[in-house]
Design a protein around this motif. Structure first.
Motif, PDB file in Angstrom:
ATOM      1  N   VAL A 150       1.044  -1.072  -0.010  1.00 17.55           N
ATOM      2  CA  VAL A 150       0.055   0.101   0.023  1.00 17.55           C
ATOM      3  C   VAL A 150       0.909   1.348   0.027  1.00 17.55           C
ATOM      4  CG1 VAL A 150      -1.728   1.324   1.333  1.00 17.55           C
ATOM      5  CG2 VAL A 150      -1.883  -1.165   1.286  1.00 17.55           C
ATOM      6  N   GLU A 166      -0.198   8.279  -7.441  1.00 12.91           N
ATOM      7  CA  GLU A 166      -1.316   7.484  -7.970  1.00 12.91           C
ATOM      8  C   GLU A 166      -1.082   6.810  -9.342  1.00 12.91           C
ATOM      9  OE1 GLU A 166      -5.954   8.143  -7.353  1.00 12.91           O
ATOM     10  OE2 GLU A 166      -4.904   9.657  -8.169  1.00 12.91           O
ATOM     11  N   ASP A 175      -2.731  -0.169  -4.025  1.00  4.04           N
ATOM     12  CA  ASP A 175      -3.695   0.958  -3.531  1.00  4.04           C
ATOM     13  C   ASP A 175      -2.927   1.958  -3.065  1.00  4.04           C
ATOM     14  OD1 ASP A 175      -5.754  -0.716  -4.084  1.00  4.04           O
ATOM     15  OD2 ASP A 175      -6.236  -1.834  -2.061  1.00  4.04           O
ATOM     16  N   ARG A 199      -6.177  -4.198   5.033  1.00  6.04           N
ATOM     17  CA  ARG A 199      -5.966  -4.956   4.012  1.00  6.04           C
ATOM     18  C   ARG A 199      -4.897  -6.094   4.228  1.00  6.04           C
ATOM     19  NH1 ARG A 199      -6.828   0.159  -0.078  1.00  6.04           N
ATOM     20  NH2 ARG A 199      -8.603   1.094   1.443  1.00  6.04           N
TER      21      ARG A 199
END
Length: 328
Positions: A150, A166, A175, A199
């Motif tokens: 992550v 991103e 993510d 997660r």
């Protein structure tokens, strides 16, 4: 067994693809630094004060740094006296071995990753050094190793930094936890930790703003991020990696010293090492800061971010001398 032969034999046991990456990535530094040293030693008939002065100039020009250069040359003088060396060409392996000793600890300790629990890695450094790209490349590596990753977009001062991270997240397939530009970085990191835990992620990579060392408020912000991490992950962050641009030479060393005074840096990432003829900065960082160089950027591709390997570095740097030694 000579120093050069030991180095060659050691590298021969390592991955050929990695050896080639180091060779290609350090070709400019090798030609600049070692080429000039070789020319100096083979072009002289005696060891005198002028030779030492020229050697100092070569080392400083290659960004080995004044402090490290003075120490290196002084140690060389001592060896010359003790071993009663008369021929300049006999200085090459001795100088190389001194450099190797000055780099003790560099690359010997890899990234500290937790087993079966979340690893938090925090990235710090000024704008433009390649922090976000380094995070993306590292995420790519971990993903290929089967780890769940992550990313936390903690650089909220630049909207472009959030977009860039991103983009990397989409490219790698991981993510990205983000807030809007201008948000509290510590809040982003907090949300990143909660998301990573929920997660069952293995690794959380945290971006931070390109903090200028003289901006006290930004350093205070970074300390707040530390407090949040330690509250949520008591033994975190497990790594604080300072990202430096190798092409900036002595400025990178200055940044490292100033960041080291503000935060507990556990390792150095040196980007763009392939783009500079002044890779001697690696020697200065290793000798003066005693902070391990853990990763180096040797090209543009995602897999060009490599674990720093001192022997590969020295082998690539002194390849010309090693080849000459082999044929002598």
């Amino acid at each position: 067994m000579s120093f050069f032969k030991r180095l060659r034999d050691s590298v021969a046991q390592k991955t050929e693809a990695v050896t080639q990456k180091f060779m290609t990535g350090l070709s400019k530094t090798s030609n600049n630094l070692v080429g000039a040293i070789n020319e100096l030693f083979t072009g002289r008939s005696k060891i005198d004060e002028e030779l030492y002065e020229e050697l100092e100039e070569i080392l400083i020009t290659a960004d080995v740094g004044v402090e490290t250069t003075m120490e290196l040359v002084e140690r060389l003088r001592t060896e010359v006296k003790q071993q009663k060396i008369k021929e300049p060409q006999h200085l090459q392996p001795i100088l190389s071995e001194i450099i190797a000793e000055m780099m003790d600890g560099a690359g010997e300790e890899g990234l500290r990753l937790k087993e079966n629990e979340l690893t938090v890695i925090l990235f710090v450094g000024v704008n433009g050094v390649g922090k976000t790209t380094t995070i993306g490349k590292l995420a790519h590596r971990f993903k290929n190793e089967g780890k769940k990753v992550v990313l936390a977009a903690g650089d909220t001062f630049r909207a472009g930094a959030i977009d860039q991270l991103e983009t990397w997240g989409q490219r790698v397939g991981v993510d990205v936890i983000k807030h809007q530009a201008g948000a509290d970085p510590a809040a982003v990191i907090y949300d990143g930790i909660q998301a990573a835990k929920s997660r069952s992620a293995d690794i959380l990579l945290c971006d931070t703003a390109g903090r200028l060392q003289n901006k006290v408020n930004l350093m205070e912000e970074l300390k707040k991020v530390f407090r949040v991490i330690r509250r949520e992950v008591p033994d975190g962050p497990h790594e604080v990696l300072l990202v430096l641009d190798a092409t900036t030479g002595q400025n990178a060393l200055l940044q490292a010293k100033q960041f080291g005074e503000a935060v507990d840096v556990s390792g150095i990432v040196l980007t763009k090492l392939d783009g500079t003829a002044k890779g001697g900065i690696v020697i200065a960082i290793s000798n003066e800061l005693k902070i391990p160089v853990k990763l180096v950027g040797l090209g543009e591709k995602a897999d060009d971010l490599q674990d720093f390997d001192k022997e590969q570095f020295l082998h690539a740097l002194f390849k010309e001398m090693i080849d000459k030694n082999e044929t002598d």
